[in-house]
Design an enzyme around this catalytic site. Structure first.
Site, short mmCIF file in Angstrom:
data_model
loop_
_atom_site.label_atom_id
_atom_site.label_comp_id
_atom_site.label_asym_id
_atom_site.label_seq_id
_atom_site.Cartn_x
_atom_site.Cartn_y
_atom_site.Cartn_z
N CYS A 115 0.91 -1.32 -0.04
CA CYS A 115 0.03 0.02 -0.01
C CYS A 115 0.99 1.30 -0.06
O CYS A 115 0.85 1.89 1.08
CB CYS A 115 -0.79 0.19 1.16
SG CYS A 115 -2.09 -1.42 0.91
N GLU A 116 1.45 1.49 -1.14
CA GLU A 116 2.62 2.49 -1.14
C GLU A 116 2.20 3.03 -2.75
O GLU A 116 2.41 2.17 -3.56
CB GLU A 116 4.01 2.31 -1.23
CG GLU A 116 4.37 2.10 0.40
CD GLU A 116 4.27 3.24 1.18
OE1 GLU A 116 4.43 4.42 0.56
OE2 GLU A 116 4.34 3.27 2.43
N TYR A 127 21.43 -6.45 -3.35
CA TYR A 127 20.87 -5.42 -2.76
C TYR A 127 19.25 -5.64 -2.70
O TYR A 127 18.22 -5.09 -2.98
CB TYR A 127 20.99 -4.13 -3.20
CG TYR A 127 22.52 -3.59 -2.66
CD1 TYR A 127 22.91 -3.51 -1.38
CD2 TYR A 127 23.39 -3.60 -3.87
CE1 TYR A 127 24.44 -3.27 -1.23
CE2 TYR A 127 24.60 -3.16 -3.81
CZ TYR A 127 24.92 -3.16 -2.57
OH TYR A 127 26.41 -2.99 -2.02
C1 LIG Z 1 28.37 -1.40 0.11
C2 LIG Z 1 29.67 -1.21 0.11
C3 LIG Z 1 30.66 -1.69 -0.76
C4 LIG Z 1 30.14 -2.31 -1.99
O1 LIG Z 1 29.45 -1.64 -2.92
P1 LIG Z 1 28.95 -2.01 -4.34
O2 LIG Z 1 28.61 -0.84 -4.96
O3 LIG Z 1 28.07 -3.15 -4.19
O4 LIG Z 1 30.21 -2.76 -5.08
C5 LIG Z 1 31.87 -1.39 -0.69
N1 LIG Z 1 32.67 -0.90 0.54
C6 LIG Z 1 31.65 -0.45 1.48
C7 LIG Z 1 32.37 0.29 2.56
C8 LIG Z 1 30.30 -0.34 1.31
O5 LIG Z 1 29.70 -0.01 2.18
#
Ligand SMILES: *Cc1c(COP(=O)(O)O)cnc(C)c1O
Length: 866
Positions: free
Chosen positions: A815-816, A845
């Site tokens: 519901c968004e 992600y």
């Molecule tokens: C999330 C993160 C990554 C990885 O980033 P990607 O874009 O998924 O490669 C690397 N280093 C740190 C410190 C992060 O927080």
């Protein structure tokens, strides 16, 4: 003759008439057009420029200081045209003997000495007279039914009020109202094809006048309007108009279809393909214009016409350099009424036409466009002196004007958030929005504009402001035209369809991960010799099988919370703590204590931690995360550097940090920077290494430089595949420059995004107010990226691969209003309840950000391992 009055006007520029094979092309194109109409009633008018370089030479002669020898350059031109006749196997004396004599006679004409304007026009007209005459002789010799026609018999210069004598002779406009009687007379010429001159017209006194810059395009447009031609074809050496200058933005898209107003705006604000003056005559007469490529005549080019579908959206982004801003501050006592009139009067006095205007109660800032004005230092100085009588003046130069062009700009503001954010990091002098709602212009320092256009162009596409999916408007990218469509391997899931459909039977939503893809990506990075340590940022996808797979490939793991640390050691108990990084953000103190207790490498990113918790850090080894002053990446929310980001110690505080560390006996053994996610530019990481290495030298105890993650994947079918070879080459080169540090990387997305898909079941298909929606049994609860980052994921109906498609929005059950997985996607029109949808590239992600909002169950996960 009545049926023989349908004309097509073809215009060819200098490079297109300077070689024999190009004239063969002209002949072929003309013949093809005449053969096309089934009644054979179509006729062709070819408008040509002078041979390349000739107009410039003639202009130099015409404006040579009195007394300078002009006979020699005339003689050179005679030779040039004789040589060209020889190339074409033509007898120069027979074909252009008289014209060459007339050319040389101009050197000794009595009007030559005062450099009279009518003489200058005559001189400049010679190039087209010669090229057209030679062309007719050549093509007639090849058997084309072609004749020569003098443009001055048909194009009449009109003088406009306020025009200088110079402009009335050397930069004229022409009458171009359609006139049936004229068409009849014109069509009475005996040959089916005619060749005439661009750039030249008849002056009211019967002599010669010229059209000035962009003259040949404009001539073609005038003829198109006069004859009410079927169309005007402008043949050039580029495939058409693009959404940006392809030399600066290789991903710029060919604009297949534009309306006159948009084309006018694009031509005016930057594109050099078509002179802006040439659009109005065709617009007035409703004659379509096509821009076509002489080298690639099979491409459709750009078509400009009144019936173009005018989807709102940014069609192009352009940049003009050398823009001069004049900021005028009203002086307190000066009368308010008439202030604008007073200042504009002064611009008029100096012959300057104003482009953009920004005004407030006490300040008026305007821009001068160098392509419309002769803005020399002298002119500006005189203007400033003059203006100083009525206001305080500040001249800001050189500036660049960056313009977004497209219909309905004001209704697009919500899609421009990234654009505003990008400009927010520059010093913007002026923002101007045109009253016709067709453009939005930002004026910044010229130096700041370098490298900005590719980024802005990508942001326009990503944010949905530039609707590149609309194929009626957007053609292929320049990169694709020049190098062919990027060859992409079919995704792993295409071959696993049956299996995925079966798995979906066990319940949706569910993720499926292909470990072979993870392995392949990991192996690519490990094989990079300049990289000493690879860490996988587990927050992208902490699935146990994935962690074990990357560790087997030689990766360490990077954690951002105690929960992740616990999970890592529970999943891969044999993993040495030396191969684990802890890089938290604003974590509670107890998590640092737990990390030190485990013996992993701890990274801190602020001075306050050292100051407030001295006992926690005393005598320890740590890494330091720095903010290099700017963030990068695919969306504002994933840029982890710069003032707006909470991450990293600003470099300005490095000395203070080093001093505090020394006082506590803390050894800084690593420097780290991770500036964002999904960074397209492969040079980014070498620059990070260079910057960190420069700083590391001063810290003295550094052993490792960690250049972060952020490697992108190509979510959209036409996004370029990341150039890993260039990434490698860049870091290998920079590593050689600073060989004494170990180099670490910590990608997340790159390893797992393409390895994962999300399977959903269709719940309902609904049409509301003309929008068709496919409902799925999970949305932002299972995959947050579209709602959170406006991310684009491929969406496919796994149950139906064939059949007609229509455009749908794909939405979830949450519901968004923001619960939309994709908009305007072509999916089978028969899509129905129970079909299985596959959301591609969801391995990073995806599950790790899934939640139970609305109390919907978490997705299931499957692993494919073959
Ligand atoms: C999330 C993160 C990554 C990885 O980033 P990607 O874009 O998924 O490669 C690397 N280093 C740190 C410190 C992060 O927080």
């Amino acid at each position: 003759m009545a049926q023989a009055t349908r004309w097509i006007v073809l215009k060819f520029g200098g490079t297109s008439v300077s070689r024999r094979n190009r004239w063969d092309t002209i002949g072929r194109l003309a013949a093809k057009r005449m053969a096309a109409g089934d009644d054979g009633g179509t006729r062709v008018l070819v408008v040509v420029s002078a041979l390349s370089g000739v107009t410039n030479a003639l202009q130099a002669i015409a404006s040579a200081p009195v007394g300078e020898d002009i006979a020699a350059p005339f003689a050179e031109l005679v030779e040039r045209h004789r040589a060209f006749c020889a190339d074409l196997d033509l007898d120069a004396d027979a074909v252009v003997g008289q014209r060459l004599a007339a050319l040389q006679a101009l050197a000794v004409d009595p009007r030559a000495t005062p450099r009279a304007l009518d003489w200058q026009a005559e001189v400049m007209a010679q190039g087209e007279l010669l090229s057209s005459t030679i062309g007719v002789a050549y093509l007639a010799g090849q058997g084309l039914d072609v004749g020569w026609c003098d443009a001055r018999q048909w194009l009449d210069a009109v003088s406009l009020p306020n025009q200088s004598a110079w402009a009335q002779r050397l930069s004229v406009n022409c009458r171009h109202e359609h006139d049936a009687a004229l068409v009849e007379r014109f069509s009475a010429q005996p040959t089916r094809a005619l060749i005439t001159q661009g750039f030249i017209a008849r002056h009211a006194d019967g002599g010669t006048a010229v059209l000035g810059r962009g003259g040949s395009d404009t001539s073609a447009a005038y003829f198109g309007a006069l004859l009410k031609a079927e169309r005007v074809e402008i043949w050039t050496d580029v495939p058409g108009m693009f959404s940006a200058n392809p030399r600066e933005v290789p991903d710029a898209r060919l604009l297949a279809r534009l309306d006159y107003a948009e084309a006018q705006e694009i031509a005016t604000t930057g594109a050099k393909v078509l002179h802006p003056r040439s659009i109005a005559p065709c617009r007035d007469a409703r004659v379509p214009i096509s821009i076509l490529d002489t080298e690639r005549p099979e491409l459709p080019g750009t078509r400009i016409d009144a019936s173009a579908v005018t989807v709102p959206g940014v069609k192009a982004i352009s940049r003009r350099n050398g823009v001069v801003l004049v900021a005028m501050e009203s002086i307190g006592m000066w009368q308010q009424v008439g202030f604008l009139a007073d200042i504009f009067e002064r611009f008029k006095r100096h012959g300057l036409s104003v482009d953009l205007i920004g005004s407030s109660e006490t300040n008026v800032t305007i821009s001068l466009d160098p392509s419309e004005n002769l803005v020399t230092g002298n002119v500006l100085e005189a203007l400033a002196a003059d203006l100083a009588e009525v206001c305080r003046v500040k001249v800001i130069a050189p500036c660049a004007a960056i313009t977004l062009v497209g219909r309905g700009m004001r209704s697009l503001l919500h899609r421009l958030s990234d654009i505003w954010a990008t400009f927010g990091r520059e010093r913007v002098h002026l923002i101007s929005q045109s009253s016709n709602d067709l453009n939005l212009t930002f004026v910044i320092d010229e130096a700041d504009a370098d490298g900005l256009l590719p980024q802005l162009h990508a942001e326009l596409i990503r944010g949905g402001a530039m609707p590149v999916r609309d194929e009626s408007v957007f053609g292929p990218s320049w990169r694709e035209i020049a190098h062919g469509r990027p060859q992409r391997a079919a995704p792993w899931w295409a071959a696993a369809r049956e299996r995925l459909l079966q798995q979906a039977q066990a319940g949706t939503p569910r993720y499926a991960y292909d470990l072979a893809t993870v392995r392949a990506r990991a192996a690519e990075l490990v094989a990079t010799t300049a990289v000493d340590h690879c860490y996988f940022a587990i927050k992208a996808n902490p699935h146990a099988d994935i962690l074990r797979t990357v560790v087997e490939q030689g990766f360490g793991l990077e954690c951002v919370s105690q929960g992740e640390l616990d999970h890592v050691f529970a999943t891969v108990p044999e993993l040495s703590p030396r191969r684990v990084l802890f890089t938290p953000s604003f974590a509670p103190r107890r998590e640092y204590e737990a990390a030190f207790a485990r013996g992993v490498t701890v990274t801190i990113d602020n001075l306050e931690a050292l100051q407030n918790w001295p006992e926690l850090f005393r005598g320890r080894e740590i890494w330091l995360r720095l903010d290099l002053g700017h963030g990068e990446g695919h969306h504002e929310k994933v840029r982890t550097g710069g003032i707006a980001a909470k991450f990293g110690l600003p470099t300005a505080r490095l000395d203070a940090f080093v001093a505090a560390a020394r006082a506590l006996g803390v050894r800084i053994t690593g420097l780290h920077a991770h500036l964002g996610s999904g960074i397209d530019d492969p040079r980014h990481w070498r620059e990070v290494y260079a910057q960190l290495a420069g700083l590391a030298d001063a810290v003295d105890t550094v052993e490792t430089i960690d250049i972060g993650g952020g490697l992108p994947v190509a979510y959209m079918p036409d996004s370029p595949v990341f150039d890993l070879a260039a990434w490698r080459a860049g870091i290998e080169e920079i590593k050689q420059a600073y060989p004494r540090y170990r180099l670490a990387v910590e990608p997340g997305r790159y390893l797992v995004a393409e390895a994962g898909v999300l399977l959903l079941a269709v719940t309902q298909v609904v049409e509301k107010d003309g929008v068709r929606r496919i409902g799925a049994d999970a949305g932002m609860n299972a995959l947050m990226r579209p709602a959170m980052y406006e991310a684009w994921h491929g969406i496919h109906n796994l149950s139906r691969v064939d059949g007609a498609t229509v455009s749908f929005d794909i939405v979830g059950p949450i519901c968004e209003t923001g619960d939309v997985l994709g908009r305007d996607r072509l999916l089978p029109s028969a899509t129905a309840e129970g079909d299985v949808l596959l959301i591609a590239d969801a391995g990073a992600y995806g599950m790790s950000m899934a939640n139970t909002y609305n109390l919907r169950a978490m997705p299931a996960e499957d692993v494919l391992n073959d």
